[in-house]
Design a protein around this motif. Sequence first.
Motif, mmCIF file in Angstrom:
data_model
loop_
_atom_site.group_PDB
_atom_site.id
_atom_site.type_symbol
_atom_site.label_atom_id
_atom_site.label_comp_id
_atom_site.label_asym_id
_atom_site.label_seq_id
_atom_site.Cartn_x
_atom_site.Cartn_y
_atom_site.Cartn_z
ATOM 1 N N ILE A 31 0.862 -1.186 0.000
ATOM 2 C CA ILE A 31 0.000 0.000 0.000
ATOM 3 C C ILE A 31 0.901 1.240 0.000
ATOM 4 N N ALA A 32 0.660 2.095 -0.990
ATOM 5 C CA ALA A 32 1.376 3.381 -1.017
ATOM 6 C C ALA A 32 0.390 4.460 -0.605
ATOM 7 N N THR A 33 0.776 5.277 0.353
ATOM 8 C CA THR A 33 -0.182 6.251 0.878
ATOM 9 C C THR A 33 0.561 7.356 1.615
ATOM 10 N N PHE A 34 -0.174 8.228 2.292
ATOM 11 C CA PHE A 34 0.439 9.299 3.087
ATOM 12 C C PHE A 34 -0.613 9.844 4.051
ATOM 13 N N GLY A 88 -4.515 -13.243 8.201
ATOM 14 C CA GLY A 88 -3.373 -13.789 7.463
ATOM 15 C C GLY A 88 -3.034 -13.012 6.209
ATOM 16 N N ILE A 89 -3.644 -11.822 6.057
ATOM 17 C CA ILE A 89 -3.315 -10.977 4.897
ATOM 18 C C ILE A 89 -2.199 -10.014 5.313
ATOM 19 N N GLY A 90 -1.118 -10.045 4.563
ATOM 20 C CA GLY A 90 0.035 -9.203 4.921
ATOM 21 C C GLY A 90 0.160 -8.018 3.987
ATOM 22 N N CYS A 91 0.181 -6.816 4.553
ATOM 23 C CA CYS A 91 0.322 -5.592 3.749
ATOM 24 C C CYS A 91 1.630 -4.885 4.108
ATOM 25 N N ARG A 92 2.426 -4.641 3.112
ATOM 26 C CA ARG A 92 3.591 -3.766 3.324
ATOM 27 C C ARG A 92 3.128 -2.342 3.006
ATOM 28 N N ILE A 93 3.313 -1.432 3.944
ATOM 29 C CA ILE A 93 2.803 -0.072 3.741
ATOM 30 C C ILE A 93 3.962 0.910 3.568
ATOM 31 N N VAL A 94 3.847 1.712 2.551
ATOM 32 C CA VAL A 94 4.886 2.707 2.270
ATOM 33 C C VAL A 94 4.280 4.110 2.436
ATOM 34 N N ASP A 95 4.833 4.860 3.377
ATOM 35 C CA ASP A 95 4.414 6.260 3.524
ATOM 36 C C ASP A 95 5.274 7.095 2.571
ATOM 37 N N LEU A 96 4.650 7.631 1.555
ATOM 38 C CA LEU A 96 5.402 8.376 0.525
ATOM 39 C C LEU A 96 5.989 9.670 1.090
ATOM 40 N N PRO A 144 8.677 16.461 -5.522
ATOM 41 C CA PRO A 144 8.469 15.398 -6.497
ATOM 42 C C PRO A 144 8.097 14.085 -5.798
ATOM 43 N N LEU A 145 7.333 13.247 -6.489
ATOM 44 C CA LEU A 145 6.910 11.974 -5.891
ATOM 45 C C LEU A 145 8.087 10.999 -5.839
ATOM 46 N N PRO A 146 8.216 10.257 -4.737
ATOM 47 C CA PRO A 146 9.364 9.340 -4.602
ATOM 48 C C PRO A 146 9.099 7.994 -5.294
ATOM 49 N N ILE A 147 8.835 8.062 -6.578
ATOM 50 C CA ILE A 147 8.488 6.831 -7.317
ATOM 51 C C ILE A 147 9.641 5.819 -7.259
ATOM 52 N N ASP A 148 10.878 6.312 -7.439
ATOM 53 C CA ASP A 148 12.011 5.380 -7.444
ATOM 54 C C ASP A 148 12.110 4.629 -6.123
ATOM 55 N N ALA A 149 11.819 5.328 -5.038
ATOM 56 C CA ALA A 149 11.899 4.677 -3.726
ATOM 57 C C ALA A 149 10.760 3.680 -3.544
ATOM 58 N N LEU A 150 9.660 3.922 -4.207
ATOM 59 C CA LEU A 150 8.499 3.029 -4.070
ATOM 60 C C LEU A 150 8.656 1.746 -4.890
ATOM 61 N N LEU A 151 9.327 1.862 -6.025
ATOM 62 C CA LEU A 151 9.354 0.749 -6.982
ATOM 63 C C LEU A 151 9.733 -0.608 -6.382
#
Lengths: 743, 352
Positions: A627-630, A648-656, A661-668
């Motif tokens: 999940i990418a969010t903020f 049992g559902i595992g979510c990796r969450i990324v706080d942008l 500029p959007l940190p797309i490279d860091a999200l990839l």
Amino acid sequence: MAVNRAAVVDQKFREAIASMPAIAARDRADWDQPVRGGTRLSARRAVKLFEAQVESRTLDLLSRELKVTGDSFYTIGSSGHEGNAAVADQLRQGDLSFLHYRSGAFYCTRALNTPGQTGALDVLLGVVASSDEPIAGGRHKVFGSVEMGIPPQTSTIASQLPKALGFAVAMERDARLKQRQSQQVAVCTFGDASSNHATAAAALNSASWSAYQNVPAPVLFVCEDNGIGISVRTPSGWIANNFQSRPNLPYFYGDGLDLPHAWDAAHAAVDQVRRTRKPAFLHLGVVRLLGHAGSDVEQLYRSTDEIESNEARDPVLHTARLLIEEGWLTSEEVLGIYDGTRRRLQALADEALRRPKLTTLKDVMAPLAPDGEAIQHTQQPGLVGPKEARADLFRGRLPEDEERPRHLAMQLNRALHDLLLAVPEAIVFGEDVAKKGGVYHVTADLTKRFGVGRVFNTLLDETTILGLAIGAGHAGLLPFPEVQYLAYLMNAIDQLRGEAGSMQFFSNGQYTNPMVVRVAGLAYQRGFGGHFHNDNGIAALREIPGLLIGCPARGDDAARMLRTLTAAAKELGRPSVFLEPIALYMTKDLHEEGDGGWLTSYPDPQDAMPVGEVRVYPAEGEEHLTIATFANGLYMSLRVAHRLAAEGIGCRIVDLRWLHPLPIDALLPHASATGKLLVVDECRGNSGIADAVVAGVVESRPGVRCHRVVGADTYIPLGAAANLVLVQEADIEAGVRHLLEQP
Amino acid sequence: MTRRALVVCPGRGSYSRETLGSLSERSAAVEGLLDACDAHRAANGRPGVRALDAAASFRTTRHVAGEHASLLTFACTMADAYELDRDRFEVVGVTGNSMGWYTALAASGALSLTDAIRLVDTMGAYQKGTPIGGQILLPCSSDVRAGHLEDPAKVAAIDTALARCRDAGHAADWSIRLGGYAVLGADKAGIRWLLEHLPKEIRGSRTFPVQLAMHSAFHTGLLRDTAETARRDLADLQYQAPDVPLVDGRGKVFRPFHADPRELADYTLDHQVVAPYDFTTAVRTALRHTGADVVVALGPGNGLGGPLARTLVAAGWRGVRDSAGLAALQASDTPALLSFGVPEQRAQLVAR
């Protein structure tokens, strides 16, 4: 075919001068005498200003001739406005001028009075869009110069007035903080049509407001009234009627067609502003010759009689006649100056045409350089005050040593304390920021600790607040303007978009507008406040080239991010928006009441967040999607993920965290790791980041399956109805389940 | 076709062994100039410029010492100005380096010949005996191309050295910014200190920094007393607006008609003497103001050839972006730089 009025005006000048009777020349020893009876303008100065006027006129003629050959890209001229040379002649080194686009004679006069400066070639390089042009590097034809104190402007619609006032106020404030006397003034020029603009109204009102309560604001507003805005006439007498009896804004009138009259009026006005440190208004009567621009066919809306009657009022011709009639120059000498200037500027135009243009996108964008090495430098701000001073500031208990975690508003308040201590030139201002400490107490106690000179309330006008921020940057200060709610930023957005954001671009990095604009924003205030206190649209900010936008969700991130943006402003001159999620200011708990899951420790004051760094919240076990969010989206996503983990559902969450500029490279890598990406964007679907995040990921990782959860494209209603339009935890959960069902 | 010429007057150090005899075989137009110089020298009991120039051999005490070299240099420079072919070269601006400013005043018409001779010879006479401090020369450029002249690292090193030199108790400062070279001025101990501590650089056959022989620390505060004396002795010089644009060592353009004589006087015997002289800015500004298409370096010698070439390249003038571009232009029918001090170029400059 339309008559070439430029050629007509040129020809009329020569004929009129050649036909003048010979008059005995006066002794050059008398050149410091008044150019005529009743004026303080000396003959020597009048001849100098005449030369600047001729330079300006010749530049107009040349820019139109170069247009014919396809070499000129700008033909808005200064013809008829050459009386503004009289204003420029009053200025000194250190004064700042914010000029509109009919300022050729003003600019040439400043150049004439400043060693090492060559106004005519500057303008010609701009007209042909050469990358050798000294201020904008070919990005626009502007009047601008660091050496002459002229921050460049492009197509002004009075948008420079707030920052002229802002510079005046800030420069005075800076001088008082340093306990010295300031002599500088600010001057801004604009047309009669622009004087009706909302931005002008804001600035002029704020100037009166300042003067009314004796806040020093040495700024001169110069309205060059040519009686027409493109094709729309200004009602006769409107400028005088509107401005001659404004309270707290003294009015001066100068006839810009009559150089001595204009000079005396400008002298009196500038002298009064310099002496009293209060604003004033100079109404300069001028005429517009050669139409609005080269492409404007004036005959479509003005009669030939009217055009010719205007041409008969040519101010350059008027100055020439004066100098001849008073015996200072012969008609041959006048024509010698006129023709000599023409030959000289033709040679300079030839030189300008030999100069290079901008040829690569990289060169065009270099001043913005959003992701360059320079921005990485801000990872190490070192913006920390002395140890003893910090101990004193925090009353012996350094916040980083405190074990008890705190909420976002408190950590922000501490970070501001630290930054104001570490950066003596930092100032904080906005509505309610002083004694009240802001609507949400983020600026509490700052006035008490740092004084009203550095932390102060402004009037309720965002345009003025941001104009002050720009002006403060020009005065060498580091401004933290506060805009109380995101929705209210929008009525002043041009101060960011057209002015602060563009300054580095149009000055090739020579002028900067350092600032950290703090904005309380976004929604989720439990139904309180309605749309204007819950606005969740950020598209108008994200489209501003080069603007940094940070949006922290928790206290420690907020402190680290604010330090980074402060360093970006201080060291790189960058403007940024720091978007503070209102609903999370005081939030303490995450999953259940009393868990304190949203409280954090105060990060070490040396610790700053690199631009583009994301925060990753891994799942405890196997990860099924990312999940990418903020901001509030992060808060809700963490709660949803916690509940889904039980299934049992595992979510990796990324706080942008960084919205531009959007940190797309860091999200990839995180998107690739699970192959499925849910973008949770609390903004309205058409004004947030979800589209850009998905597009950015899919372009680089076409195999990643993406899905968006976004707010509805609507204004936000009051009460529980707000939940109908805003992203809810159930929406996120549904989004997760939907994505998991996909192959 | 008439070319638009920027005329540049060199400083005192330009008269050298190689230029001995350069006043001989001049055209008749120059005779009046030399007569005026020699008459002034004779009236003050000093050897005339013709005699100095005609000496059998070059002697430092006769040809380098300020009290002789100043007017000798002036005479050579002005002789070239007189001999410039005005039919082919329209003088559109005048500037100069250091003492060349005085010459530029005369060449532009801002001072009469008589007053300029007095100015130059008086300032020269003050130099009799021991110079006040000294000057040293060193490069401060490396990769010269359009937009790039001084090397910021080298300039920073010089600034640091000057600061340390001052910390050590000496008077030291920039004297001239000379088209990619730095001239520093200091008191005698300061000169020794700088020569010892500035980094060495070999260019061609020369190792820099080098001290300029018999030069005082002009354009620094060390000359304050000299300036004051000069203002007293030369208070009656009659300055006037020049006939063509005249550019000073700050890049200030004094224009015909309206240039202020008081400002010319103040600059000439105050700022020009006691504050750094920025020859680079003077030339760049003169080019950018006048739109000259050729720079004419007056003699004696061609000491300004290098600084002018570097300044032209850095200014990107006439489309030149680097030294190869300048070389190509120099080989064309319309060179950007012509020097009286280069015989084949001189032939292109003088009236036929």
